[in-house]
Design a protein around this motif. Structure first.
Motif, short mmCIF file in Angstrom:
data_model
loop_
_atom_site.label_atom_id
_atom_site.label_comp_id
_atom_site.label_asym_id
_atom_site.label_seq_id
_atom_site.Cartn_x
_atom_site.Cartn_y
_atom_site.Cartn_z
N PRO A 69 0.80 -1.23 0.00
CA PRO A 69 0.00 0.00 0.00
C PRO A 69 0.83 1.28 0.00
CG PRO A 69 0.11 -0.88 2.21
CD PRO A 69 0.84 -1.87 1.33
N PHE A 70 2.08 1.19 -0.40
CA PHE A 70 2.93 2.37 -0.49
C PHE A 70 3.68 2.35 -1.82
CE2 PHE A 70 5.31 -0.96 1.67
CZ PHE A 70 6.49 -1.00 0.94
N THR A 71 4.37 3.43 -2.12
CA THR A 71 5.10 3.56 -3.38
C THR A 71 6.59 3.69 -3.10
OG1 THR A 71 3.25 4.65 -4.48
CG2 THR A 71 5.43 5.00 -5.42
N ILE A 72 7.40 2.97 -3.85
CA ILE A 72 8.84 3.20 -3.82
C ILE A 72 9.14 4.21 -4.92
CG2 ILE A 72 11.12 2.18 -4.18
CD1 ILE A 72 10.13 -0.38 -2.97
N LYS A 89 3.76 7.14 1.25
CA LYS A 89 2.36 6.72 1.38
C LYS A 89 1.51 7.96 1.36
CE LYS A 89 -1.14 3.92 2.34
NZ LYS A 89 -2.22 4.90 2.05
N ASP A 90 0.63 8.05 0.35
CA ASP A 90 -0.24 9.22 0.20
C ASP A 90 -1.54 9.01 0.98
OD1 ASP A 90 -0.91 11.69 -0.65
OD2 ASP A 90 -1.24 11.16 -2.75
N LYS A 91 -2.14 10.11 1.38
CA LYS A 91 -3.45 10.11 2.05
C LYS A 91 -3.44 9.23 3.30
CE LYS A 91 -5.88 11.04 -2.29
NZ LYS A 91 -6.89 10.56 -3.26
N VAL A 92 -2.37 9.36 4.10
CA VAL A 92 -2.35 8.68 5.40
C VAL A 92 -3.56 9.13 6.21
CG1 VAL A 92 -1.04 8.38 7.53
CG2 VAL A 92 0.14 8.47 5.32
N ILE A 93 -3.78 10.45 6.18
CA ILE A 93 -5.05 11.06 6.54
C ILE A 93 -5.33 12.04 5.41
CG2 ILE A 93 -4.73 10.79 9.03
CD1 ILE A 93 -4.01 13.77 9.14
N PRO A 94 -6.56 12.52 5.23
CA PRO A 94 -6.82 13.43 4.12
C PRO A 94 -5.84 14.59 4.07
CG PRO A 94 -8.88 12.78 5.13
CD PRO A 94 -7.78 12.21 6.00
N GLY A 95 -5.12 14.71 2.95
CA GLY A 95 -4.19 15.80 2.76
C GLY A 95 -2.78 15.54 3.23
N LEU A 96 -2.50 14.39 3.83
CA LEU A 96 -1.16 14.13 4.38
C LEU A 96 -0.45 13.02 3.60
CD1 LEU A 96 1.00 14.59 6.56
CD2 LEU A 96 -0.14 12.81 7.92
N LYS A 97 0.76 13.32 3.17
CA LYS A 97 1.64 12.35 2.52
C LYS A 97 2.88 12.18 3.38
CE LYS A 97 4.33 11.60 -1.73
NZ LYS A 97 4.71 12.18 -3.05
N VAL A 98 3.28 10.94 3.63
CA VAL A 98 4.45 10.63 4.44
C VAL A 98 5.49 9.94 3.58
CG1 VAL A 98 5.34 9.40 6.46
CG2 VAL A 98 3.08 10.46 6.55
N GLU A 99 6.74 10.43 3.65
CA GLU A 99 7.84 9.85 2.90
C GLU A 99 8.94 9.41 3.85
OE1 GLU A 99 8.80 12.28 -0.83
OE2 GLU A 99 7.69 13.71 0.41
N CYS A 100 9.69 8.41 3.43
CA CYS A 100 10.83 7.92 4.18
C CYS A 100 12.01 7.82 3.23
CB CYS A 100 10.53 6.56 4.80
SG CYS A 100 11.91 5.85 5.73
N LYS A 101 13.17 8.37 3.65
CA LYS A 101 14.36 8.36 2.81
C LYS A 101 15.52 7.76 3.60
CE LYS A 101 12.92 12.63 0.47
NZ LYS A 101 13.33 14.01 0.07
N GLY A 118 -3.84 19.83 3.21
CA GLY A 118 -5.26 19.86 3.59
C GLY A 118 -5.83 21.24 3.74
N ILE A 119 -4.98 22.27 3.71
CA ILE A 119 -5.45 23.66 3.78
C ILE A 119 -5.47 24.22 2.36
CG2 ILE A 119 -5.03 25.95 4.74
CD1 ILE A 119 -3.45 24.60 6.97
N LYS A 120 -6.57 24.78 1.95
CA LYS A 120 -6.72 25.27 0.59
C LYS A 120 -5.60 26.26 0.22
CE LYS A 120 -9.97 27.53 -2.55
NZ LYS A 120 -11.28 28.21 -2.70
N ASP A 121 -4.99 26.03 -0.94
CA ASP A 121 -3.96 26.90 -1.51
C ASP A 121 -2.67 26.94 -0.68
OD1 ASP A 121 -5.71 27.63 -3.60
OD2 ASP A 121 -6.57 29.23 -2.40
N ALA A 122 -2.49 25.99 0.23
CA ALA A 122 -1.29 25.98 1.07
C ALA A 122 -0.63 24.61 1.05
CB ALA A 122 -1.63 26.38 2.50
N GLN A 123 0.66 24.61 1.35
CA GLN A 123 1.41 23.36 1.48
C GLN A 123 2.41 23.51 2.61
OE1 GLN A 123 3.06 20.57 -1.80
NE2 GLN A 123 4.76 21.92 -1.37
#
Length: 270
Positions: A69-72, A89-101, A118-123
């Motif tokens: 369920p994740f992407t390399i 892993k995208d959409k861990v919760i709505p709007g949240l992406k978690v990466e591991c390096k 998850g906030i409009k027009d923001a990252q």
């Protein structure tokens, strides 16, 4: 759509910095396979020295490795035999992406990256060492109409350090950006203008609070294939890209500077 802090000036700097192969010879390939959409890329340096004629960098991208369920995003081995692994892993919760390096060698160098949109027009992005969360870098960008602004800071801000600031403005054919970094002591200005449907021109400069103007360059690109730029240090570069056939391209460049003339070529197959 919100962008990363480092990409704020990219509209102009891409014209000035991208696709200039002015030394060495490269052979690049990128192939999408039938194995769950996996993509394989390679980059070979041709005859860089007498020790090895064809040192290479090999990279895999696996969208759903073995149904996981994740992407390399990147599994890479460079010409020195060192590895890099990046998974997300995208959409861990709505709007949240978690990466591991990780470099697959030192657990203390494992980095976790959280990206929240998850906030409009923001990252918002928070990056830290897995074993030391206080060793972090955080950034936030926000779009409002034709304007994007952002800030970036690390652990030094907890000791009174100043964050980096950036802003850009785009209107019709005109674009400009300003970055204030290194404790508001270094300033980078970049601008571009779409003169015709086929021609874009750009300029950038860097100045410091103590030293004044340190570097500057101007350049142009035509049809996305022909590029030229000159810099304050007296150097000049030209670049030419030719699409031989779909997925088969040649990129060549030449630079004249204080050390004489250098040139390079890149063959790409996708």
């Amino acid at each position: 759509m919100p962008i990363k802090f480092a990409d704020i000036p990219k509209e102009a700097t891409a014209i000035l910095n991208d696709d200039y192969v002015v030394s060495g010879y490269l052979f690049k390939t990128k192939q999408k396979t039938s194995w769950a959409g996996a993509v394989f890329s390679s980059q070979v340096d041709l005859f860089p020295d007498d020790k090895c004629a064809t040192p290479a960098k090999l990279t895999w991208k696996l969208p759903k490795p073995l149904g996981a369920p994740f992407t390399i995003d990147k599994l890479e081995m460079d010409k020195g035999g060192k590895f890099k692994l990046e998974a997300s892993k995208d959409k861990v919760i709505p709007g949240l992406k978690v990466e591991c390096k990780t470099d697959l060698a030192d657990f203390n160098k494992v980095v976790i990256v959280d990206t929240y949109t998850g906030i409009k027009d923001a990252q918002c992005i928070f990056e830290c060492k897995a074993t030391n969360p206080m060793d972090f870098v955080a950034e936030a960008t926000y779009d409002k109409g034709a304007t994007t602004c952002g800030l970036k800071f690390g652990a030094a801000v907890l000791k009174g350090g100043l964050p980096d600031f950036g802003a850009r403005f785009a209107s019709g054919p005109f674009f400009c950006s300003l970055m204030a970094t290194k404790g508001l002591s270094t300033f980078d200005l970049a601008a571009s203008y779409k003169a015709t449907p086929e021609v874009k021109v750009a300029a950038s400069c860097q100045a410091t609070a103590k030293g004044g103007l340190g570097s500057a360059q101007v350049g142009a690109v035509c049809k996305g294939l022909y590029k030229v730029k000159v810099a304050m240090d007296g150097s000049a570069c030209v670049s030419l890209k030719h699409d031989v056939a779909p997925g088969f391209s040649l990129l060549g460049g030449l630079k004249y500077g204080s050390k004489g003339v250098t040139y390079g070529c890149q063959l790409s197959i996708e």
